[in-house]
Write a protein that holds these residues in place. Structure first.
Motif: not given
Length: 337
Positions: A198, A200-201, A221, A323, A326-330
């Motif tokens: 996963e 998140y950035s 990130s 990411v 979308c502002k959330k962990p992907t």
């Protein structure tokens, strides 16, 4: 195994000049052509090596030439995808400056075409050949640092003027992670021997606000791994700092650091003890240092592992960029098995 020298061409003589010199030095290749939009630069190169009978060509001439086996791409980032696709369609082995492409759909198209070919494909991530990181990879693999639980890396570009003017400012959707932070992500994968699951950035555009550069100049990130390892990588293009990178690897038995003070390892938390400095060089001798290995993969028909390394790396890098929206962990989706 080929019974003759590979005929090669280089596209772009910025950093591509180092590619060309590496190809000229290798007896397994013959540099036949260069492609360069700056006519003076092209003529100077050809004159400096006039005994080699190198031709000045266009990309279409090179990619359409049946005699050319290998194309080394050092063109602008926005040109890589279309040129890689054209090369693979014409059965050319492709050595590409990073990034391989700029979007996930582009990566999927390259992967689909590559699978139908018998072509070698690799990117020029030169820190793979830095003596320090070859040594560190072996140290980590030996278990000397214990279980690795954190990786921190910073790409300090230190050349902000290069993104405020010139081709980077004119490239659509230019990414500082794809353009620089990719080196650190590549080291993270190489040193740990693991792929993150996963990402998140976050990013900002403070250093270059009110300039012609349209995109964020700083990105951070964070990567999560199935083992519990956490990685953090920044691409810092606006920093007031010389061009440099910083690496920290934290293990349960020791901590590796590389920064302005040099590479070193802390083996103890005792305040009376100092770190052990490492003498290995943190940079390779030249930017064409990966060319001989690439030629070897072609000659030995060992093309799958090296290409998979690039597809895995780009899956991680592109996910780190995606990411941001979308502002959330992907979860990171890999193309390879």
């Amino acid at each position: 195994m080929l019974g003759r020298a590979l005929k090669s061409a280089v596209v772009g003589l910025g950093v591509g000049r180092q590619h060309a010199l590496a190809l000229l030095k290798d007896p397994r290749t013959e540099l036949c052509a260069i492609v360069e939009h700056d006519e003076v630069r092209a003529q100077d190169f050809v004159q400096n090596y006039k005994d080699q009978n190198i031709q000045i060509s266009t990309f279409n001439e090179v990619v359409g030439c049946d005699e050319i086996d290998l194309i080394s791409l050092a063109s602008f980032d926005g040109d890589h995808f279309h040129q890689v696709m054209a090369g693979l369609k014409h059965s050319k082995h492709m050595f590409v400056e990073k990034p391989l492409c700029q979007t996930r759909p582009e990566l999927e198209d390259i992967y689909a075409l590559w699978k139908t070919s018998s072509c070698a494909l690799a990117s020029n991530l030169v820190l793979r050949k830095a003596p320090l990181y070859i040594w560190l990879k072996d140290l980590i693999s030996s278990g000397a640092l214990g279980d690795i639980y954190a990786f921190d890396g910073d790409y300090l570009y230190g050349r902000v003027h290069k993104i405020m003017s010139g081709w980077r400012s004119e490239t659509e959707n230019y990414s500082v992670m794809e353009g620089g932070g990719i080196h650190i992500i590549d080291l993270m994968l190489m040193l740990t021997g693991q792929k993150p699951s996963e990402v998140y950035s976050l990013s900002n555009k403070i250093a270059t606000r009110n300039t012609d550069f349209q995109y964020h100049d700083f990105q951070s990130s964070q990567f999560m791994f199935e083992s519990g390892l956490i990685g953090r990588v920044t691409a810092n293009f606006g920093c007031i700092h010389r061009h440099h990178h910083v690496i920290r690897v934290f293990g349960t038995k020791g901590t590796f650091l590389y920064d302005d003070a040099g590479p070193r390892i802390h083996w103890t938390s005792d305040e009376d003890k100092t770190a052990d400095f490492v003498k290995e060089a943190p940079l390779p001798a030249e930017k064409g240092v990966l060319i001989p290995d690439f030629i070897g993969t072609i000659i030995n028909n060992d093309i799958i592992e090296s290409a998979y390394q690039e597809f895995d790396l780009m899956s991680v890098v592109l996910a780190a960029d995606e990411v941001l929206n979308c502002k959330k962990p992907t979860r990171i989706e890999y193309l390879t098995c």
